[in-house]
Design an enzyme around this catalytic site. Structure first.
Site, mmCIF file in Angstrom:
data_model
loop_
_atom_site.group_PDB
_atom_site.id
_atom_site.type_symbol
_atom_site.label_atom_id
_atom_site.label_comp_id
_atom_site.label_asym_id
_atom_site.label_seq_id
_atom_site.Cartn_x
_atom_site.Cartn_y
_atom_site.Cartn_z
ATOM 1 N N GLY A 1 1.105 -1.405 -0.164
ATOM 2 C CA GLY A 1 0.113 0.093 0.239
ATOM 3 C C GLY A 1 1.201 1.038 -0.275
ATOM 4 N N GLY B 1 0.523 5.848 1.206
ATOM 5 C CA GLY B 1 0.348 6.325 1.820
ATOM 6 C C GLY B 1 0.756 8.109 2.024
ATOM 7 C CG PHE C 1 3.612 10.924 5.918
ATOM 8 C CD1 PHE C 1 4.247 11.953 5.643
ATOM 9 C CD2 PHE C 1 1.907 10.585 6.388
ATOM 10 C CE1 PHE C 1 3.169 13.339 6.155
ATOM 11 C CE2 PHE C 1 1.902 11.861 7.540
ATOM 12 C CZ PHE C 1 2.151 13.220 7.081
ATOM 13 N N GLY C 2 4.531 7.397 3.065
ATOM 14 C CA GLY C 2 5.493 6.484 1.969
ATOM 15 C C GLY C 2 4.935 5.581 1.429
ATOM 16 C CE LYS D 1 4.819 4.999 7.741
ATOM 17 N NZ LYS D 1 4.010 5.493 8.360
ATOM 18 C CG ASP E 1 -4.770 10.136 11.048
ATOM 19 O OD1 ASP E 1 -5.678 10.239 10.986
ATOM 20 O OD2 ASP E 1 -3.615 9.514 10.186
#
Length: 665
Positions: free
Chosen positions: A355, A357, A359-360, A377, A473
């Site tokens: 996946g 997002g 930020f990475g 990540k 979040d």
């Protein structure tokens, strides 16, 4: 048999199958059960974990079970054991996790984590069904509320977990009446001897530690009166376990004797195997060339070339030598090599992408040394908050241990690249079960359990850890589902920490559109109540099967909370439930979650329930207020009056992030 004896000299348990040589004893590995990184060399040196590889566990057990209980009355028979160990860290000032002498019902400690000395995992630590007795030699201070180590250099007696029943700083009382306590450094690299003795009549367990060049002290380091009969089964296995998850460290056993109902044989010290000398890291090949060139041609360019070579050497040294910063020493769980992570992800291959997002990206990988699946990540290079996100996750989740939180295994920094390594969640993120065209629909029981799982994790963050952690979040895309379909809250890149009862000042808080609390946007102050708002919207998200803001919906349904509130006012709140559930749900539980979601999503912070109350509501230990509708509609609330600590975070700016799109992690 009461006179049964197991004896190991110069390593593990071994009977007459050893061969005598002028250089010492050579043991047959067939008498041992070795697991993980553990290995036995030809000279009888047992290595549990070594500094050559990353993130290891090592186990060594005698092949046969030992009869520990008296057949007449079921009490544990007296047993003494003594062993000699050495802990050699790669970096003198930084050690690994430590090691333990252990009595276990099984030789196979499957799934045990390096951070738990290779003895337990997140699901069974502290469980009475473990039936494990261990004496730990711990070189890492764990601040987890379930462990709370006294320091990073101690000896402890553990029963079924790592929260020592009794512990003391490493050291000994020299023989003699006036012997003052002498400190010992467990990771000095020097061999030390440990005596563990249990008196079955007095029900007393003594642990004594000393250097090998001094007589056994008369006063034990630890003395605990405890009947081990409820813990130890009739037959158990004896051995050693070790874990390494922070800094590279070698754990050695040089000698060991064990006996049931008698005196253990003394270890023949002159025949102990030698500990390998510490090896400095190999100098990079480019630097070898620089040195060879410099010393091979001393008369060419006498003034110029040496200067050029020295400058090149220093530049290479700066590029390749790793620097341990203060935050890494304090918080870093474990540092992976970039090479290992590149191999694990097949060079960050696109087919391994789970996946992406704001930020990475997140990649699936298999660690080459452990054959373990992980999620890596890769923080984006052009991310304005890259380093901030990275440090926040390291400082926060790296120390957290809870079954409903995603576990950070370690990290890697290579030049400007930032990598975080997590447990792999085979079922991916929750949002893929809710939105689009999911391959698998969640039934009501699964949804309700997921909500309770996340509530449990949030309760830990707000109340049970040594600091208050504000996640900021909470949303479906940040909830990961493991192989047992247990929900885990992850992505702590935006999390903030502060002490209980204290304020934390920071310069930036980020969030996702549709989840941000109104007071955060208005005043720039966040606290645990802002987490409750995002959790409230998350609850509605799970039950209603849609995001908080759905632009393609009809005008009255664009804002989810407004739609659910309208359904409540019309006397049919269940109309807001995800239609894919049909009639297959528990009415009372569905009403509870929808109303609780509205309460936690209240525009006024002080109207929201605390997470401790939320957990009670979800578990049926408390009832929602009778005037809930009036509370939800009211906008008139004073300051919080329930005595709960509400740490404030002052923030002058807010960043909006897009939802994290994932097909697994």
């Amino acid at each position: 048999m009461s006179s049964f004896m197991i004896m190991v000299l110069l390593l593990l348990l071994k009977f007459a199958s050893s061969n005598s040589t002028p250089d010492g004893f050579i043991f047959n590995e067939d008498t041992l059960k070795l697991d993980g990184a553990a290995k036995l060399d030809s000279k009888g040196l047992l290595t549990l974990t070594n500094a050559s590889f990353s993130q290891q566990t090592g186990h060594a057990f005698y092949n046969n079970a030992v009869q520990f209980k008296n057949t007449n009355n079921g009490s544990v028979i007296s047993f003494p054991t003594t062993f000699i160990f050495a802990i050699v860290p790669e970096y003198k000032q930084f050690g690994g996790r430590g090691m333990a002498c252990v009595i276990s019902p099984s030789q196979k400690l499957q799934g045990a984590l390096p951070g738990y000395l290779g003895l337990f995992d997140d699901t069974n630590i502290g469980t009475s069904s473990n039936h494990i007795v261990a004496v730990e030699l711990d070189t890492f201070q764990d601040f987890d509320m379930e462990i709370r180590d006294k320091d990073s250099n101690h000896v402890g007696i553990d029963i079924n977990g790592l929260k020592s029943i009794k512990s003391a700083g490493a050291g000994y009382f020299p023989a003699g009446k006036n012997g003052n306590f002498t400190d010992l450094n467990l990771q000095s690299g020097d061999p030390m001897q440990v005596w563990v003795e249990y008196n079955g009549i007095d029900k007393q367990l003594n642990v004594t530690l000393s250097p090998i060049n001094v007589p056994k002290p008369n006063i034990p380091l630890l003395s605990l009166t405890l009947d081990l009969s409820p813990v130890i089964l009739d037959s158990m296995y004896v051995g050693f376990s070790s874990g390494m998850c922070r800094f590279s460290t070698s754990h050695y056993i040089l000698g060991w004797t064990f006996k049931v109902n008698g005196q253990s044989e003394p270890i023949d010290l002159p025949r102990l195997p030698k500990i390998p000398q510490r090896r400095l890291k190999k100098i990079n090949g480019h630097r070898n060339f620089a040195f060879a060139f410099a010393f091979g041609l001393p008369f060419i360019g006498f003034l110029v070339i040496p200067v050029m070579i020295i400058r090149a050497f220093l530049n290479l040294r700066k590029e390749f030598v790793e620097v341990l910063e203060d935050w890494e020493v304090q918080y870093g769980p474990y540092k992976f090599s970039h090479k290992d992570l590149s191999i694990a992800t097949e060079g960050f291959k696109e087919s391994e992408l789970l996946g992406r997002g704001a930020f990475g990206r997140v990649y699936r990988g298999v660690l080459p040394t452990l054959n373990t699946e992980v999620a890596v990540k890769r923080v984006a290079h052009d991310s304005r908050q890259g380093m901030r996100e990275f440090l926040a996750e390291i400082a926060t989740i790296g120390r957290l241990r809870h079954p409903n939180l995603v576990r950070l295994l370690g990290y890697c920094r290579c030049k400007q690249e930032l990598l975080l390594v997590y447990d792999f969640m085979p079922n991916g993120s929750l949002d893929k079960f809710l939105y689009g065209q999911p391959k698998r629909l969640l039934n009501w029981m699964q949804r309700f359990k997921i909500i309770k799982d996340v509530a449990s994790g949030l309760f830990y963050l707000h109340h049970q850890w040594i600091q208050v952690i504000i996640h900021t979040d909470i949303k479906a895309s940040n909830i990961l589902i493991d192989s047992d379909f247990i929900a885990r809250l992850g992505d702590f890149g935006l999390a903030k920490l502060c002490d209980h009862g204290a304020d934390l000042q920071t310069c930036h808080v980020a969030g996702t559109l549709g989840y941000i609390a109104p007071e955060l946007a208005r005043t720039g102050k966040a606290n645990t109540r802002t987490d409750l708002l995002t959790f409230g919207k998350f609850m509605l998200e799970v039950v209603c099967g849609r995001r908080p803001v759905e632009h393609r919906a009809s005008p009255e349904k664009i804002i989810l909370i407004d739609w659910v509130l309208e359904c409540l006012e019309n006397g049919n709140i269940l109309e807001a439930i995800d239609q894919s559930l049909g009639a297959e749900y528990v009415i009372e539980e569905a009403e509870l979650v929808l109303k609780l979601g509205l309460l936690c999503s209240h525009a006024v912070a002080t109207a929201r329930s605390s997470i401790s109350d939320v957990v009670k509501y979800l578990e049926g230990e408390a009832q929602l207020p009778d005037n809930l509708s009036e509370i939800i509609k009211s906008q008139d609330f004073g300051e919080a009056s329930n005595g709960e600590d509400v740490p404030l975070i002052s923030v002058p700016s807010i960043t909006i992030t897009e939802p994290f799109i994932s097909r697994g992690r």
